[in-house]
Design a protein around this motif. Structure first.
Motif, PDB file in Angstrom:
ATOM      1  N   LEU A 268     -11.117   3.224  -3.844  1.00 26.02           N
ATOM      2  CA  LEU A 268     -10.376   3.804  -3.220  1.00 26.02           C
ATOM      3  C   LEU A 268     -10.899   4.060  -1.602  1.00 26.02           C
ATOM      4  CD1 LEU A 268      -8.499   6.563  -5.279  1.00 26.02           C
ATOM      5  CD2 LEU A 268      -7.555   4.417  -4.029  1.00 26.02           C
TER       6      LEU A 268
ATOM      7  N   ASN B 115      -6.566   3.752   5.750  1.00 26.53           N
ATOM      8  CA  ASN B 115      -5.530   4.362   6.284  1.00 26.53           C
ATOM      9  C   ASN B 115      -5.868   5.557   7.234  1.00 26.53           C
ATOM     10  OD1 ASN B 115      -2.891   4.146   4.357  1.00 26.53           O
ATOM     11  ND2 ASN B 115      -4.570   3.545   3.156  1.00 26.53           N
TER      12      ASN B 115
ATOM     13  N   VAL C 235      -4.371   9.203   1.083  1.00 34.08           N
ATOM     14  CA  VAL C 235      -4.087   8.056   1.156  1.00 34.08           C
ATOM     15  C   VAL C 235      -2.450   8.133   1.307  1.00 34.08           C
ATOM     16  CG1 VAL C 235      -3.655   5.840  -0.134  1.00 34.08           C
ATOM     17  CG2 VAL C 235      -6.140   6.859   0.161  1.00 34.08           C
TER      18      VAL C 235
ATOM     19  N   GLY D 197       0.771   4.099  -2.478  1.00 39.03           N
ATOM     20  CA  GLY D 197       0.227   5.260  -2.080  1.00 39.03           C
ATOM     21  C   GLY D 197       1.254   6.315  -2.762  1.00 39.03           C
TER      22      GLY D 197
ATOM     23  N   GLU E 255      -7.447  -3.080   0.000  1.00 42.77           N
ATOM     24  CA  GLU E 255      -6.564  -2.620  -1.074  1.00 42.77           C
ATOM     25  C   GLU E 255      -6.987  -1.706  -2.031  1.00 42.77           C
ATOM     26  OE1 GLU E 255      -5.709  -6.215  -3.513  1.00 42.77           O
ATOM     27  OE2 GLU E 255      -5.287  -7.392  -1.723  1.00 42.77           O
ATOM     28  N   PRO E 256      -5.950  -0.894  -2.506  1.00 41.45           N
ATOM     29  CA  PRO E 256      -6.158   0.301  -3.310  1.00 41.45           C
ATOM     30  C   PRO E 256      -6.728  -0.141  -4.725  1.00 41.45           C
ATOM     31  CG  PRO E 256      -3.930   0.042  -2.884  1.00 41.45           C
ATOM     32  CD  PRO E 256      -4.589  -0.797  -2.131  1.00 41.45           C
TER      33      PRO E 256
ATOM     34  N   MET F 277       0.682  -1.149   0.137  1.00 41.43           N
ATOM     35  CA  MET F 277       0.068   0.054   0.214  1.00 41.43           C
ATOM     36  C   MET F 277       0.892   1.262   0.079  1.00 41.43           C
ATOM     37  SD  MET F 277      -3.042  -0.898   2.477  1.00 41.43           S
ATOM     38  CE  MET F 277      -4.320  -2.311   2.106  1.00 41.43           C
TER      39      MET F 277
ATOM     40  N   TYR G 266     -10.229   1.790   1.258  1.00 39.73           N
ATOM     41  CA  TYR G 266      -8.768   1.816   1.506  1.00 39.73           C
ATOM     42  C   TYR G 266      -8.459   3.191   2.016  1.00 39.73           C
ATOM     43  CZ  TYR G 266      -3.416   2.585  -0.020  1.00 39.73           C
ATOM     44  OH  TYR G 266      -2.297   2.887   0.197  1.00 39.73           O
ATOM     45  N   VAL G 267      -9.015   4.281   1.764  1.00 37.01           N
ATOM     46  CA  VAL G 267      -8.863   5.534   2.664  1.00 37.01           C
ATOM     47  C   VAL G 267      -9.308   5.571   3.939  1.00 37.01           C
ATOM     48  CG1 VAL G 267      -9.939   7.844   2.523  1.00 37.01           C
ATOM     49  CG2 VAL G 267      -9.114   7.123   0.405  1.00 37.01           C
TER      50      VAL G 267
ATOM     51  N   LEU H  37      -6.641  10.567  -2.910  1.00 37.38           N
ATOM     52  CA  LEU H  37      -5.144   9.951  -3.395  1.00 37.38           C
ATOM     53  C   LEU H  37      -4.289  10.897  -2.426  1.00 37.38           C
ATOM     54  CD1 LEU H  37      -5.512   9.770  -7.354  1.00 37.38           C
ATOM     55  CD2 LEU H  37      -5.355   7.836  -5.597  1.00 37.38           C
TER      56      LEU H  37
END
Length: 584
Positions: free
Chosen positions: A529, A536, A394, A336, A515-516, A332, A532-533, A391
């Motif tokens: 995303l 994080n 992330v 990222g 997973e992104p 990641m 995933y966001v 993004l």
């Protein structure tokens, strides 16, 4: 008393020898004419004289032999390696040999007339007097071991063997006592006892279970660790067949192990290690390492050393999970970093596009078709700008301001917006613990996490609608909690739970949802995303996010560390929480 009465054995032979000598002497004498009676008397006198001479000769020989025997006895008595002491019936020393006086480190003159008890250590007086009493009534030899002291106060251990001598009336006259120095034997025996005691202590405090198994296969002893490992009392282990402590599927492997080692070792020494499965007293099975050492010299005795591998296997699984998480985190991080670079470049492209589109809208009358097209371009650009912000979040290129914030109002505000934007067929139930307090996080990120999770739950709802439960309450994760491995530190957390009764998440998918760019939606329906966001944000705040699913829907839990003093609660939450559904 006649000579024949004194010497009943061999007197006839002696007589014959005397007559033979008389005849020899008679041949040499000058014959004369005595009367018959005088001759007969003469013959008898001569016979008696010869007999007396022969007896006197044999007595002198016997005396010499007795003197020799007495000298030999004296030598044996004096120089024997054992101390010999003659004691009166009152315990007074009457006689002692050289070894006895040497053993007690004093002269015989000083020994004679003293009680033997003077040389018995005070600690052993009771044993010594009991021995004297037993010897007085015994018909044979009695023996005991006592602690003694020499004339120069040196302590030694001795074995005393005593026999009594009797007079013609059967009364005790004296006691004959043999004293042997057994200090070396006693010290060796005590050393063996101490060695056994230390060995037993080591066995008892050992962390591994230790069993001894006899030739019949039955257990003869078990230490405390074995009792703890098998969760059985010692009396329930000792005496049972050793194979009953193994699971039924493992017993065949154990027998094969024993047989193979006996065949490959000519001296019948069995030793080796076997990973197998044990059975506890409650019937639970557990992995264990079994080290076996045995010998079949006389009666074959096996020693089992057992190590419970439950914790080790658990640590191995946790290590594998941590390695997976580390690999996932590294992946990641790489993605990222790449996403951050793309976001910067993409943002440079979007800025003039959105700016020129806004300027074009100002120049185009609202009613024209071109105005509508340009407005759609602006909206698309704004969505792309939001994607760039995700993004940057992330990749942590965007600075986040974390502080102690009250989480309950933020969740309520987000839910009000989501209720308006959600289909009317979806019902919301919000349960908020009034004592949630503050968490150390970014308010905007909390809002974003709620929006992401509820939006995902909304998309999982069937067309006929469903129910989304959102719960916020305190949650304590202790060192022994099953959720301890989820968070960096044990302590108090606030847990946000979002549960839906939608279609759920497949097992093959749930391990990849964080997973992104991973998505199960169609082209143009999602970026992959969102979760995933959320992952994080939770990790960056010192918390965690988990997902679980079944046929009845999916549940997400997000943990934020409490930002300040808070009351510790159990893993089941606060029973006094205000669980009131806000939306219906």
């Amino acid at each position: 008393m006649s000579i024949r009465q004194q010497y009943p054995i061999g007197i006839d032979a002696l007589r014959k020898r005397a007559e033979q000598r008389l005849r020899e002497n008679s041949v040499q004498c000058t014959p004369r004419a005595p009367t018959v009676d005088a001759d007969h008397m003469y013959q008898d006198l001569m016979l008696h004289q010869i007999e007396l001479e022969m007896q006197n000769h044999e007595l002198r020989q016997t005396h010499v032999e007795l003197e020799n025997m007495r000298d030999q006895y004296a030598d044996l008595y004096e120089f024997a390696p054992v101390g010999y002491i003659t004691i009166s019936n009152t315990g007074i020393i009457l006689k002692a040999n050289l070894s006895g006086s040497s053993l007690l480190q004093t002269s015989r003159l000083k020994l004679i007339g003293q009680p033997l008890s003077c040389y018995v250590h005070p600690d052993a007086h009771t044993t010594y007097y009991r021995h004297r009493s037993e010897a007085e009534h015994a018909t044979g030899v009695t023996a005991c071991e006592v602690k003694m002291i020499t004339a120069d106060w040196r302590v030694f251990f001795a074995q005393i063997s005593t026999v009594r001598t009797l007079d013609d009336d059967g009364d005790t006259v004296t006691f004959r006592t043999a004293i042997t120095d057994v200090t070396a034997i006693h010290d060796a025996y005590e050393a063996v006892k101490e060695s056994r005691r230390r060995t037993r202590m080591i066995v008892e405090i050992a962390a591994d279970g230790i069993l001894t198994v006899g030739s019949s296969g039955h257990i003869e002893s078990a230490n405390e660790a074995a009792v703890r490992i098998f969760r059985r009392p010692a009396q329930a282990i000792v005496g049972r067949d050793c194979q009953t402590l193994l699971s039924k599927t493992s017993r065949h492997a154990y027998r094969d192990f024993i047989e193979s080692h006996q065949l490959t070792n000519n001296d019948h020494v069995v030793s080796g290690q076997l990973d197998t499965t044990g059975v506890r007293g409650d019937g639970d099975t557990f992995p264990m390492s079994l080290a076996i050492g045995a010998t079949g010299v006389d009666s074959r005795l096996e020693t089992w050393i057992i190590r419970d591998l439950t914790q080790e296997h658990m640590l191995q699984r946790e290590r594998a999970e941590l390695e997976t998480q580390l690999h996932q985190g590294e992946k990641m991080k790489t993605i990222g970093t790449m996403a951050a670079g793309i976001a910067h470049e993409f943002n440079n492209i979007l800025t003039p596009m959105i700016g020129f589109a806004d300027m074009a809208l100002d120049d185009i009358p609202p009613g024209e078709r071109t105005h509508r097209y340009v407005r759609l371009v602006v909206k698309a650009g704004e969505r792309a700008r939001d994607l760039v912000q995700q993004l940057l979040t992330v990749s942590r290129q965007k600075e986040i301001s974390r502080q102690s914030v009250a989480i309950a109002p933020i969740v309520r505000e987000a839910m009000e917006l989501l209720e308006i934007a959600s289909p009317s067929s979806t019902s919301f139930h919000l349960h908020v613990d009034n004592d949630c307090g503050c968490v150390y996080a970014d308010a905007g990120q909390i809002h974003e996490v709620v929006m992401i999770l509820v939006a995902n739950a909304n998309q999982a709802m069937p067309s006929s609608g469903g129910v989304i439960d959102v719960t916020l309450r305190k949650y304590n994760i202790g060192e022994s909690s099953p959720n301890r491995k989820l968070v960096p530190e044990a302590g108090d957390y606030v847990r946000l739970s979002v549960a839906d009764n939608g279609c759920g998440i497949d097992d093959a998918v749930i391990n990849r949802i964080f997973e992104p760019f991973y998505t199960t939606k169609g082209v143009g329906e999602g970026t992959g995303l969102g979760l995933y966001v959320a992952f994080n944000i939770a990790a960056g705040s010192g918390g965690a996010i988990t997902a679980a699913s079944d046929s009845g829907g999916a549940t997400f839990h997000v943990y934020w560390p409490v930002g300040g003093a808070a009351t510790s609660l159990s893993d089941t939450g606060n029973a006094g929480a205000d669980d009131v559904p806000i939306f219906a």
